[in-house]
Every structure is written in C-alpha cells, then in structure tokens.
Write a protein that holds these residues in place. Structure first.
Motif, PDB file in Angstrom:
ATOM      1  N   SER A 108      43.604  32.957  37.449  1.00  0.00           N
ATOM      2  CA  SER A 108      42.971  31.698  37.063  1.00  0.00           C
ATOM      3  C   SER A 108      43.958  30.756  36.390  1.00  0.00           C
ATOM      4  N   ILE A 112      42.119  27.292  37.424  1.00  0.00           N
ATOM      5  CA  ILE A 112      41.161  26.690  36.500  1.00  0.00           C
ATOM      6  C   ILE A 112      41.911  25.652  35.674  1.00  0.00           C
ATOM      7  N   ASP A 114      39.995  22.917  34.367  1.00  0.00           N
ATOM      8  CA  ASP A 114      38.954  22.210  33.642  1.00  0.00           C
ATOM      9  C   ASP A 114      38.347  23.163  32.617  1.00  0.00           C
ATOM     10  N   ARG A 115      38.257  22.746  31.362  1.00  0.00           N
ATOM     11  CA  ARG A 115      37.631  23.577  30.318  1.00  0.00           C
ATOM     12  C   ARG A 115      38.231  24.972  30.294  1.00  0.00           C
ATOM     13  N   PHE A 119      36.459  28.721  29.659  1.00  0.00           N
ATOM     14  CA  PHE A 119      36.550  29.712  30.731  1.00  0.00           C
ATOM     15  C   PHE A 119      37.061  31.043  30.188  1.00  0.00           C
ATOM     16  N   LEU A 156      30.136  31.451  34.238  1.00  0.00           N
ATOM     17  CA  LEU A 156      31.325  31.386  35.102  1.00  0.00           C
ATOM     18  C   LEU A 156      30.968  30.811  36.468  1.00  0.00           C
ATOM     19  N   TRP A 160      32.143  26.826  36.729  1.00  0.00           N
ATOM     20  CA  TRP A 160      33.416  26.723  37.444  1.00  0.00           C
ATOM     21  C   TRP A 160      33.291  27.088  38.921  1.00  0.00           C
ATOM     22  N   ARG A 165      26.963  25.906  43.294  1.00  0.00           N
ATOM     23  CA  ARG A 165      27.046  26.909  42.228  1.00  0.00           C
ATOM     24  C   ARG A 165      25.748  27.109  41.464  1.00  0.00           C
ATOM     25  N   PRO A 245      34.105  31.282  40.968  1.00  0.00           N
ATOM     26  CA  PRO A 245      35.551  31.097  41.015  1.00  0.00           C
ATOM     27  C   PRO A 245      36.207  32.449  41.308  1.00  0.00           C
TER      28      PRO A 245
ATOM     29  N   ARG B 429      27.982  18.238  35.056  1.00  0.00           N
ATOM     30  CA  ARG B 429      29.009  17.233  34.767  1.00  0.00           C
ATOM     31  C   ARG B 429      28.478  15.861  35.155  1.00  0.00           C
TER      32      ARG B 429
END
Lengths: 512, 475
Positions: A108, A112, A114-115, A119, A156, A160, A165, A245, B429
């Motif tokens: 990751s 990853i 973002d944030r 995470f 998760l 992400w 999702r 993810p 978001r």
C-alpha cells in the motif's frame, strides 16, 4: 484433555501481539505526515512479525496443550476471562496474519495516497483483531475480536475501495453479521447449558445433549460457513474482494476467510462432535459443489480479481472437504491448505495489486504479452500460478494431495469429484497466465510497463520462499500442528464413542 | 414523615429546590450562563445527595414512594440524561432567538417527573410523575416558537400525550373501583386473586398498558414518535428518547416483575406481540427514512422492543439486563442526539443526510463520536450497545424465549443496515473537504467526549457497572 499451560516466557507474549498494533494505531493518531505514518505502521508490523519468532521458537510441538497461556478474570459477574493460548493450529495463523500484514502495508506504500494515516490505523486495528481471534480461549473474548474485525475491514473496503465500494462493504458486513448474530445466540445457549462458562477448554470436555448439539452446531455453522465462504453464502466474497484495495484483498483472502475454517476446528468439532458427524454428508456435498462451481465460475470471469475470488471459493471447498473428512490426513491437509491458500492467494492479490497500480485496469483482456516487458513480474506470477494449481514441488500440491487422501478414506465419490476441481483449477489458472503474460501485446500501454521495483520484490519474496519451503519440506508445518490435530481427532472420536444413544438424550435444550 | 424520610427524599428535594432557585434567578437576573450553571449544579448536587441518602435505603416514604436502590439507579440515569441535555442545550439555544432560560426550568421539572416515576408505588405519585413530565415536554417540544415544525411537534405531543393520560386515568379509576386501593402492591396482590377476571379490572389494566405504550412509543402506539422527534428541538428529542422512556420503563419493569408475568398467559401474549411488532416495525420503517432524526426515532422504537424482551424474560437476570441495556441506550442516544445538536444551527436542525455527507473529513472528531454511537446502537462489540444486546439475549436465552430471540437477531441485522447507511454517508467524499468553520462548543465537545469514553469503557470493561446493577435488582 487439553489444559492451558502457563506462559513459558517471562513476559505476556500473546497479549503483546494483540496490543502492540493497538498501541501503534494510537501512536498514529498523533502523526500528521503521510510518509511518517507509513513508516510507523511498517515498523510496528515488522516488530509484530519479529515477535512471532520467539513464539515459534519456544513452541513445544510435542504436546497438544495450549501454550503461552494467560488467564485473568475480565467480567467476573458472567465468569468471563481474558484467556489466551495457542496450539499447533492457531500458532500458524498468528504467524501468517503477522506476515501478510507486513506485506499489505508494503504494497500500500504508493497505492494508497489518500488518508494514509487513517488507512494505516485501520490496518493495525485489523491486525490486532485477527491475532485476537486466533489466540482467544474464551468464547466471549473470541466473539468480541471476531466482530471487532468487521469494523476496520468495512472501513478499508468502504473508504479506499473501488467504484462500487459502498455496496460491497455493506454486503460484506451484513452477510457476516447474519451468521455472527446466530452464533452469539448459540454461544449464550452454550454458556447456560454448560453451567455458566465461556471457557473453551472446559467446553471442549463438556458433553452436550444431542438435540442441543444439532441446533448449536447449525448456528455456529452458519457463522463459519459465511466466513469460509461455503457454497450458497459465498456471494459476498467476489464483491468484497474486487472492491477492496489490494491490502484489503490480501487480508480478506489470506486471513479473514480462514477464520471460518478455524472456527470449525476450534469450536464446532470439539464442542459438537455428534452433530458434526450428522451434518457431515451435507457439508461434504456443499464442499464439492463449492469446488466445482467455484472453478466453473472462475473460467467465466473477465476481471482478474474476480477470477481469484472464485478460485478462493473453490480452494476453500477443498479445505472444508478435508476438515469434515474427520480423519488425521483430511484435517492436516485442510489446515495446510488454509495456510497455502493464505500464501498463494495473498501473493495473487499482491500480483494483481502491483500491475493494477501501473495500468489501473483489472480486465484480463487489457493484458497479454507482458512477459517480455516485465520478466521478474511474469516469473513471480508463474510461481504463484503453479502454487495455486498445486504443481508438485509447490505448497499447493501437498495440501490438496493430503486432503484427497483423507477424503478418499471415507468418502470416495466426493474425493473423485473433488479431484476434478484440481484439473479445472489448472485449466483456469494456466489460461489466465497465458492471457496475461503470453501472446502479442495488444494494449499499447503495456509496451512501457515497468517491472517490479525493489519494494515489491521484497514484499513478494517471503511468499515465494514459503511456496517452495512448504512444497519441499511440508513437515515443517505438519510437525507443528501434528500433536494438536491428532488430539483433535482422538477427542472427537472418544466423545462420539462414549456418547449415549440418541434416543436417551431428549433432555432439555437449556440445562441450567 | 420524619427526618429519615427527608434524608431518603434528599435527591428529590434538591431537584425541586433547584427548580425554585432557577425560577427566582430568572425573575431577578435573566442570564443564560447563570441559569445553565445553576441547573448543572442542581443535577450534580442531587446526584451527590444520593450518596448521603443511600445510607437509609430501602425506605417507603409515605404510601406514595418507595426509595430503594432500584429507584436510585434509575434516578442516577435520569440525572445523567438531564445533565447532558442541559450541557448540550447551551450552545444550541444561543444560536436561536428568544429567551433561553425557561428551557432549563422545564428541563428540571421534566427530570423531577421522571425521578418520581422511578420511585412511584401508588397511582397518585405515578400520575403526578407522568403529568409533571408530559406537561413540561409539551412546552419543551414547542420551545422554538419561531419554528413551525417545533410548534407542530408540541401540539402533536400535547394531543397524544393528553389522550394517553386520559387512558391511564380512566384505567386507574376502573382498577380502583375493583381493587379498592391505589397502592401498587395491593393491586398486584389482588391481581393474583379471583378479581383478575372481572371485566372492569381487566379493562382498567389494559387501558393503563395502552397509556404506558404511548409513553414508551411501542407499536401500535408509536405513531406520534417520528413527527415529534423530527419537529422538536434536538436536545428535547434526546430528552424524550431517553429520560421519559427510561423512567416509564423502570416503573413498568418494577411491577411486571412483581406480578410474575408467566402466570398470566394473555398478558404474556400481549407483551410478546408488542415487542415483536416494535422490533420489526421500528426497523423496517427506519429503512425507509432519509431524515436522521426520523431514523433515530424509528430505531428507538425497535430498541424499546428489544428492552421488552427483558419484561418477558423476568427474573433477576432480566432486571439486570434491562438496567444495563437502558444505561447503554441512554449513553448512546444522548451521544447521537448530542452530535445532531452540535451540528444544528439557528435556522434548522441538522437532520438531513446532506448535513452528514463527508463529515469525517470536515470534522473528524464529531464524526468519530457519531460513528461510535451508531455502532453502539447496532450492537457491535467494543461498545456499550453490544454488551447490552448480549445481556438481553442472555436473559432471553435463560428463559428459553427462542422465538423472540431469533426475531431480535434478525432485527439487529436489519438495524445494522440503516446504521451503516448513515456511516457510509459520513465517509462519502464530497470534493469540498475543507475543515468546517463553524465553531464547536466547548461544553458540548466535553460532554460528547465523556459519553464516548463511557461508551467504550462499558463495552470493554463492564464489570464495575455490573456490580452496581447487581445491588439494585429487586428480589
């Protein structure tokens, strides 16, 4: 009779394994910088993996007793204890969970963006809960970890994950919870029936009435079957795996779905052996359906991740087939296959994650001919493919072979049909590899594909080593689990032999 | 009445005295901060005096009150709710035009009514408590006079609560005509005799159940709930959801436990039907809502359904389960409405889903608190809600109420679905993820933080509370 052997070390290793990631997660709350958050999470997970070394080194594989035991009263009013311990079965999964967490965090690293901090917090909480599930020897404590794990996993996937999702996250949560709530009722019923105790070791020795066993086994079964996932309740897995993810997929396929099978081993079989035997034919049929149906569905997939998800359904069918063969070979093969599947499917999702980060597509048709551009990656994928189809010399072979051996002893027709699944498995995996790696490059993007970088190689290496290590020296795993499995088989048989006739056991369901 | 009686009544007297002090303070020096301070101090002193008074328990004070540990436990819960509501109301009322001070006076009266209910042992004190509570709530629900919705909520609550009071009053009259006494213990002993089959007696009991059903907002007496929850100011909604239901439930549990419900098949059937309907209707209707306050309203209906399982189970375990569940429910509901209150502004309450979209990225702490509260409502481990659910299921399994328990299990899954939907919205978001400019009130934040800590503490280490509860259950 199993007992809890007190911790042979002078520090509470199992508690440390649970709480180190939690402490790490709290530490992360105060870190703003994304890169620092990555490093903290990585260091914590590596230390966690390092702690597994003394765990494995000090483990006494000659006995089936629970080791590294810790036992403290927790909620005295209900006789709930904070009771931990590992045997030859759970110790393997604690180590696997620690390893896959490190790999997930490494993969990751750049995927990853973002944030990152949030995470990593979710990852570490997930790790703590996973370890907790495997080391709990109190049903209440186990249930807490079992459910607590859902929250970080849900986040998760839900935050992400891919485009779909939210649907996948909610489906995952709801499916699992349906089973869990039934299990909760059964846990409480067990508590009353066995004289107000949640102590797993005491419950293993308690003889429940036949009627009670049938109901309680069914309730536990639903919870574990959803998690495995077994045939009609498997539909959450493809959705969750596809949308999660890469790190989430690795943990999901590598550890989470093993917990269902672990539940069978730790609770269903020792607590309710009569019911397990009575339910076996149905479970065998479901396992065989899962093997064939999963393989069949895998052929039809155009999405890389979805194909692996369906192959997981098929492989987990082998695991349940082995476990419910209820003999030494079947059980040992099943447990080894759980481990193998964690390694090989973890590696497969890692492979998908690596390539997805470059191309942002999971459609198999978008690849083709990449072997010439990314040789290291193609080799990695090939090794994993071989492991997944069970080529001799790799771990997959040993697992499937032992399972079929066990199943063949008692359930010949099932074993024969199940072996078809191996052929189908070779079919779809090799076909997948061919479509991805060989042929002409049809997609212009793939012309300039970059090969695996050092970080990715480091992440992949342990899994490759494990593929061959278990494949060539399976005794390393078998010797750890052997005493425990042997004890389990004896325990189940002894309990069944000494059980009074069914007709005499129409006692009340709740016998407090 | 002697001095020992007065000591036993000390928490009540403190509350009553605080009301008078606040009233006088408003008359002479109208100041919002001072009023809040006096109110909060009143709650604290009342709670502190419980410690002093607990030495003389249990004690029957006149024929109206029974002051025992059971009453004190619910008294403590009610005071906690009153304190939290007062603390979160301050910044909420600051944003609204008009005088804010009388709000606290009404809050104190409502609290006094609830505390009376928890200790009532006679029709007179029972009715006094119910009316003290209801009349304060009419005014509180309609407190924001410039808001049509608030007025609507007040009027709706007035009409329905008045009808339910009428039912209760008529029921009391019928029961009194048959039993010849207004004391609960006498009535309960008569209920075991042959009079129980007389029509007026039965009709009276049924009418009282209907009236109590309205107060508890269980199906089929729940129709007022969503509208009143939606229209009333957020802190008042918190009050209706927690304090008023909790106190009435404490009373119901005390007397239903005493008459041993399993001896009365028809009563058992009625409560079972009410419980099952409340769970299903509450959860299914919540699925259809898009307004957060309405979701919470329907969810509270289903939670009362879960709680009724303890009435069905009866026995010591069930009483303890109810006490724990109510504590968890109080903390969780106060926390959830506390968040709604904090996010509301002077024009409208933050009740639309849009108010929560992407909240995690704008105000992570508030969103974190809300997420914890929602997980607790859904009964997910590590929160107080889970231990409460566990306890209720244990009580049900202990009494072999399999059907009801399976219904509860199905419903907790349905419930999870809409709680997750709100959580999903929190994490969506939006593109605009700049931190919100709106200042978070300090007292409100502090209260929410304490509630969240309590929530997790009860979820992970419930031992101390269980010990306290063990002392309070009736034998």
């Amino acid at each position: 009779m199993l007992e809890l052997k007190l911790n042979q070390l002078d520090f509470p290793l199992l508690s440390l394994l649970i709480f180190l990631p939690v402490v790490g997660a709290f530490l992360l709350l105060f870190i703003k910088n994304a890169m620092a958050a990555r490093w903290v999470a990585l260091v914590v997970s590596i230390v966690e993996l390092g702690l597994c070394v003394p765990l494995l080194l000090n483990f006494d594989s000659s006995t089936a007793h629970m080791q590294f035991g810790e036992n403290m009263p927790w909620i005295a009013a209900w006789n709930i204890n904070y009771c931990l311990g590992v045997d030859g079965i759970s110790i393997l999964f604690v180590a696997l969970a620690a390893l896959l967490t490190v790999i997930s965090i490494m993969v990751s690293w750049t995927a990853i963006q973002d944030r990152v901090r949030e995470f990593m917090i979710a990852m570490l909480f997930l790790e703590a809960a996973m370890v907790g599930v495997f080391v709990s020897l109190d049903l209440f404590l186990f249930y807490i970890f079992w459910e607590a794990m859902l929250i970080p996993m849900y986040l998760l996937i839900g935050i992400w994950g891919g485009p779909n999702r939210l649907y996948a996250a909610i489906k995952f949560f709801l499916y699992t919870l349906v089973g869990s709530v039934l299990m909760l009722i059964a846990i409480i019923a067990v508590y009353f029936a066995a004289g107000h105790t949640f102590d797993v070791l005491a419950l293993m020795n308690y003889k429940f009435s036949h009627t009670f066993q049938m109901w309680a086994f069914a309730a536990f079964f639903v919870a574990f079957a959803v998690k495995v996932p077994m045939f009609p309740v498997h539909t959450w897995l493809p959705d969750a795996n596809v949308e999660a993810p890469t790190a989430g997929s690795i943990i999901l396929a590598g550890i989470l779905i093993k917990m269902g099978a672990y539940g069978f081993l730790r609770f269903s079989l020792p607590f309710f052996p009569d019911a397990a035997l009575a339910w076996t034919p149905a479970i065998m049929v479901l396992s065989v359906i899962a093997i064939i149906y999963g393989a069949y569905m895998a052929f039809a997939q155009t999405d890389f991740k979805k194909l692996i998800a369906y192959s997981s359904v098929s492989h987990m069918g082998f695991v349940t087939l082995g476990i419910f063969a209820l003999n030494l070979q079947g059980l040992e093969g099943g447990i080894l296959q759980m481990l193998n599947h964690g390694v090989s499917t973890g590696a497969l999702f890692l492979a998908v994650g690596i390539i997805y980060e470059r191309t942002h597509t999971r459609q198999i048709a978008d690849y083709g001919g990449i072997a010439a551009r990314v040789p290291v990656y193609a080799t990695f994928l090939m090794i994993i493919t071989f492991s997944s189809i069970g080529l001799p010399g790799t771990n997959g072979f040993i697992g499937e072979f032992t399972i079929l051996l066990g199943a063949f002893l008692h359930y010949k027709p099932y074993a024969v049909i199940a072996s078809l699944g191996i052929i189908l498995g070779a079919g779809y995996m090799l076909w997948l590899y061919q479509r991805v790696a060989f042929g002409k490059i049809t997609n212009a993007h793939n012309e300039y594909l970059a090969d695996m970088n050092a970080r990715e190689v480091v992440a992949a290496l342990p899994l490759v080593i494990l593929v061959f290590f278990i494949g060539l020296y399976p005794n390393a795993a078998f010797s750890v689990m052997h005493a425990s499995v042997e004890n389990l088989v004896q325990h189940v048989n002894a309990k069944m032999a000494s059980a009074p006739a069914v007709t005499q056991m129409l006692s009340t369901v709740v016998g407090n | 009445m002697n001095s020992t009686d007065l000591i036993a009544l000390l928490p009540y007297l403190t509350l009553a005295a605080t009301s008078i002090v606040v009233m006088l303070a408003i008359a002479f020096y109208r100041n919002h901060k001072l009023t809040v301070f006096l109110t909060l101090a009143g709650f604290v002193f009342s709670a502190a005096s419980m410690g002093y008074a607990s030495g003389v328990l249990p004690r029957e004070v006149t024929s109206l009150f029974i002051i025992d540990r059971y009453a004190f436990f619910y008294l403590g819960l009610v005071l906690l709710a009153g304190f939290v509501v007062a603390a979160i109301s301050f910044s909420y009322l600051e944003k609204h035009p008009g005088h804010s001070e009388e709000f606290y006076l009404l809050l104190l009266f409502a609290t006094l009514g609830c505390t009376v209910l928890a200790a009532a042992t006679h029709f007179a004190s029972f009715f006094l408590g119910i009316e003290l509570l209801s009349v304060s709530l009419y005014a509180l629900a309609a407190y924001l006079r410039h808001s049509n919705k608030s007025i609507e909520a007040g009027v709706k609550y007035l009409i329905l609560a008045a009808v339910s009071s009428a039912f209760i009053l008529f029921g009391m009259a019928l029961v009194y005509a048959e039993a010849g006494s207004m004391s609960f213990s006498v009535i309960a002993s008569r209920a075991a005799g042959p009079e129980v089959h007389h029509l007026p007696f039965l009709a009276g009991i049924v009418m009282i159940i209907v009236g109590l059903g309205f107060k508890l907002a269980v199906v089929p007496f729940h129709l007022w709930t969503p509208d009143v929850y939606e229209g009333a100011p957020a802190p008042v909604t918190a009050l209706i959801a927690t304090m008023s239901k909790g106190a009435v439930f404490a009373l119901v549990l005390r007397y239903f436990t005493r008459i041993d419900i399993h001896q009365h098949a028809s009563l058992l059937a009625v409560i079972t039907v009410i419980a099952v309907l409340s769970m299903f209707a509450g959860n299914f209707l919540a699925l259809l809502q898009t307004n957060v306050k309405r979701v919470l309203a329907y969810s509270s209906i289903s939670h009362l359904g879960y709680l009724l399982v303890t009435v069905l189970a009866s026995g010591v375990l069930a009483q303890a389960a109810a006490a724990f569940y109510l504590t968890a429910y109080f903390i969780t509901t106060l926390g959830a409405f506390g968040v709604v209150t904090m996010l509301s502004d002077g024009t409208r309450d933050a009740d639309s889903m849009d108010d929560y979209r992407g909240l995690v990225w704008k105000r992570p702490w508030v969103a974190g608190v809300f997420t914890a509260m929602l997980f607790s409502l859904a009964g997910i481990p590590l929160t107080a809600g889970f231990v409460g659910k566990f306890y209720v299921v244990a009580a049900g399994v202990g009494s072999a109420l399999w059907m009801v328990i399976v219904v509860l299990a199905i419903n907790s899954v349905i419930g999870l679905f809409y709680y997750l939907r709100i959580i999903v919205v929190l994490f969506t978001r939006t593109g605009d993820e700049s931190p919100a400019l709106q200042r978070t009130s300090r007292s409100g934040s502090l209260v929410l933080a304490v509630l969240t800590i309590l929530l997790v503490l009860l979820g992970t280490y419930p031992g101390p509370l269980l010990d306290i509860i063990k002392e309070t259950v009736l034998f």
